[in-house]
Design an enzyme around this catalytic site. Sequence first.
Site: not given
Length: 394
Positions: A114, A190, A193, A216, A353
């Site tokens: 991303h 990261d 997700q 999220k 993104c």
Amino acid sequence: IEQDIFRDIKHDFPILGDVIYLDNAATSCSPEPVVQALVEFEHQYRSNVGRGVHRLTRIATQRYWHAHEKVSKFIGGTAGITVFTKNTTEAINMVAYGLSWSPGDRIVTTILEHHSNFLPWKALEKLGVIVEVIGITPDFMLDMEAFRNALVTPVKLVAITHASNVLGTLLPVEEIADICRKCGTLLLVDGAQGAPHIPVDVAKIGCDFYCFSGHKMLGPTGTGVLWMRDPILKPMMMGGGMVESVTEKDITVLEGYEQYEAGTPNISGGIALGIAIDYLRKIGMEKIHDHESTLTTHLISILKTLDRITVFAPPLPENRIGVVSFTVEGMHPHEMAQQLDEHDILVRSGLHCCHPLMYALGLPNGTVRVSLGIYTTIDDIDLFIATLKEIIAK
Ligand code: PMP
């Protein structure tokens, strides 16, 4: 799989009464207990934290601190420092700005990233830092051979996503962490997700930084987390709440997360994120992962049988999360998303993104992306498929 649990929890999300929400990779919905926690703060104990001794600030401070504890435990990170940020982007930037860089330092990242885990590193190129980008294989997995080769020469930091927000690809973060440890390389994951969808244990992974977004994973917007193994970062911001003492000459910075949270934080957001974590823990991340994985396999297997549809996903269920991208021949992704919206089905379309990935895949218009959440049911998926077929037939 106990599908009934997931069917029942829909009642905790009033917003889902009107729509089928399949844009969870962008942000999730919040259940009633999270919304109530925000209201309770406003009605009962709104005050600042870490300052003063009056009764309201004592409650707010204790709950805000306790929320950090819950989040640390949730990701197996009690041995490190858990900092509340406003999102993943801020967490990653805090690492980029908080480490010291010299010309010639190398960073390895991937084409799956991303922009939030790409642009902060690209910005360091002006300091003479070298950024290397690892590609993917034809089955949408990270090219591990290229990754291993990139680490033959010294690398200061590897910055990789836990799971792709476009292809759903799960990266082998433990294997990557092993390689990094042997090379003396720092590892940032990261987890935007990752944390919402799979059980995460940062100690087991063996990374140095784990960044994710509370919004999220059922938490309020404006919440995110930076976990770090050791407090090796220079604080990105200076100000109130992060110091033990200040004279005209000397500053003694507080230990713990406070040193990285200068200024009044998002107090109610942080506390409500703790409630979101309680909610997820009560169901169990293993169960959530199994549930989403079953639905994803069902979704992909049907999509692959449809004419004019191309699916971009790793073939094996164990290598992916509930994020599925596809294109429809002769139809712009925005057009499809627009038409689905007219049927009360909300999906994301476009470049997500992730411009470098989309250009590498030869998809300048991007894809349609369906991303599942804990409240997604098999009926939602079947209705989505039926509607998709209807739109294509027209
Ligand atoms: N990384 C990944 C993999 C993401 O999916 C996202 C959000 N789409 C981000 C980073 C950025 O998250 P935020 O907007 O909460 O900073």
